[in-house]
Design an enzyme around this catalytic site. Structure first.
Site, mmCIF file in Angstrom:
data_model
loop_
_atom_site.group_PDB
_atom_site.id
_atom_site.type_symbol
_atom_site.label_atom_id
_atom_site.label_comp_id
_atom_site.label_asym_id
_atom_site.label_seq_id
_atom_site.Cartn_x
_atom_site.Cartn_y
_atom_site.Cartn_z
ATOM 1 N N ASP A 174 0.858 -1.187 0.000
ATOM 2 C CA ASP A 174 0.000 0.000 0.000
ATOM 3 C C ASP A 174 0.894 1.237 0.000
ATOM 4 O OD1 ASP A 174 -2.343 -1.619 0.363
ATOM 5 O OD2 ASP A 174 -1.884 -1.734 2.506
ATOM 6 N N ARG A 196 -1.454 -2.860 -4.172
ATOM 7 C CA ARG A 196 -2.754 -2.872 -3.517
ATOM 8 C C ARG A 196 -3.292 -1.435 -3.440
ATOM 9 N NH1 ARG A 196 -7.221 -6.196 -2.521
ATOM 10 N NH2 ARG A 196 -7.912 -5.989 -0.386
ATOM 11 N N ARG A 256 -12.981 1.396 -6.363
ATOM 12 C CA ARG A 256 -12.581 1.931 -5.050
ATOM 13 C C ARG A 256 -11.974 3.337 -5.115
ATOM 14 N NH1 ARG A 256 -9.929 -2.922 -1.430
ATOM 15 N NH2 ARG A 256 -11.792 -4.203 -1.312
ATOM 16 N N LYS A 259 -13.660 3.891 -1.725
ATOM 17 C CA LYS A 259 -14.581 3.027 -0.987
ATOM 18 C C LYS A 259 -14.602 3.531 0.450
ATOM 19 C CE LYS A 259 -15.411 -1.875 0.072
ATOM 20 N NZ LYS A 259 -15.186 -3.237 -0.466
#
Ligand SMILES: *[C@@H]1O[C@H](CO)[C@@H](O)[C@H](O)[C@H]1NC(C)=O
Length: 397
Positions: A174, A196, A256, A259
């Site tokens: 991330d 990710r 997303r 999200k």
């Protein structure tokens, strides 16, 4: 060419004058008041070891990146269990495969062996009272993200590019993670080629956050949606999070973006969402979103239905006038161009914006030009370089 010369002059004028380097501007929105490393003397890390040491210690610091800090290979590679998710139907299986982190791989997915870079799978644990800034367009962190967690607070990340965290693999890493923090300002940051999430606020409270003028560039060779776009944009699931998204450019995503769930209050104003082949807003139970003055251009699904949380989308002048007591302006309507519907009438959540330092809202037609001119790296403080150019000129005479 013109701006290239200006930036060279601006940089040369800074040499030997550390006081000229620093955070530009100050945060609006929920993270107003974030000071980061404050007036600490700017320091230039020599290498990744020094950058990690300075980011993770307990000393307030202004850390200036004037080159690429490449973490790829620094912790070795891992070969382990992975899978080929059902989404990877791309030609030659050229989409994203997955590392089996958190036992994510469904039993029905074919198992494969995956080899990936270890450094990217865990972000640098940033301490409190830090400013991390880039010089011009030169500040790059490659192969490792930033993690602001476990009570670390008061952090500014400005004008750096975070890139190349195992982009081939879901769970590869991330870019920016928050989990248990307060007062984080992410400004003029660019994020690209991540495995990710580009940005994730985990379940622990992230409290007050502003993400402004940043570019989320989803263009990828390894797309979970097999169309050159990145699926895993922003995931906001904190248990007590108040997040401002202002002036950001999110493009070539396929999901997303964002999200929103947990217990997250989100003000999204004057962002440009462009070329999204999947969905932008996915609002789960507990997600509360006020979205105004945004532009959606070629976004297939602007808002996932059914909405489980609450959303206000500036549908009418009467509704927008109701923003004024809380946001100090009438909300601006969103502009939808070749994009899906964006309908939400949750006026009741406006009252949650008490004592809120709102950014102003540009009108919908001015937003695109402004975002394209300002979002991303190398674009902070357009007037400041002019002053530096004058200084450089005079000092040479
Ligand atoms: C950060 O700064 C605040 C305010 O000056 C101070 O109270 C706190 O102890 C600092 N934290 C660390 C880890 O230095």
């Amino acid at each position: 060419m013109h701006s290239f010369i200006i930036s060279l002059l601006a940089i040369s004028s800074c040499t030997g004058s550390a006081a000229a380097v620093g955070v530009v501007g100050s945060p609006v929105g929920f993270a107003a008041g974030t000071t980061g490393g404050g007036s600490a003397t700017p320091q230039y890390p020599a290498d990744i070891a020094q950058l990690t040491a300075w980011l993770t210690d307990n000393v307030p610091r202004v850390i200036v990146l004037d080159k690429t800090f490449d973490y790829v290979g620094s912790e070795g590679t891992v070969t382990g269990a992975g899978c080929r998710p059902s989404s990877n139907t791309c030609p030659g299986h050229g989409g994203q495969d997955a590392i089996n982190a958190n036992n994510w791989c469904d039993a029905s997915y074919p198992k494969i062996s995956v080899t990936y870079d270890k450094a990217a799978t865990q972000g640098i644990n940033v301490g409190s009272n830090k400013s991390i800034i880039g010089e011009g367009r030169k500040g790059v962190i490659r192969g490792k993200g930033l993690r602001i967690a476990n009570g670390a607070r008061n952090v500014i990340v400005q004008n750096i590019h975070i890139t190349y965290l195992n982009p081939r693999y879901i769970w590869g890493g991330d870019a920016i993670t928050l989990a248990g923090t307060d007062l984080v300002w992410v400004d003029h940051v660019k994020i690209s080629h991540i495995g990710r999430q580009y940005f994730v606020s985990g379940y622990a409270p992230s409290n007050r956050v502003t993400i402004s003028n940043s570019e989320f560039d989803g263009i990828t060779k390894w797309s979970a949606s097999c169309d050159g776009r990145h699926y895993w944009g922003m995931l906001l699931l904190g248990s007590s999070d108040r997040i401002t998204l202002a002036g950001n450019y999110m493009h070539h995503m396929s999901g997303r973006s964002p999200k929103v769930g947990g217990n997250t209050l989100l003000h999204a104003v004057n962002n440009l969402f462009a070329d999204n082949t999947g969905h932008a807003f996915d609002i789960l139970a507990g997600g509360q979103v006020v979205a105004e003055g945004n532009v959606f251009e070629n976004v297939r699904t602007t808002l996932m239905e059914p909405v489980q949380g609450r959303v206000f989308t500036s549908l009418s002048a009467a509704m927008n006038a109701g923003c004024k007591p809380y946001l100090d302006h009438d909300c601006a309507k969103n502009l939808l161009q070749n994009s899906g519907n964006f309908n939400g009438d949750a006026t009741a959540i406006l009252a949650k914006f008490s004592d809120y330092d709102s950014p102003p809202a540009l009108s919908d037609t001015a937003v695109k030009d402004s975002v394209l001119a300002n979002a991303g790296v190398g674009k902070t403080g357009r007037r400041r370089p002019w002053r530096r150019v004058r200084t450089a000129h005079h000092s040479k005479i």
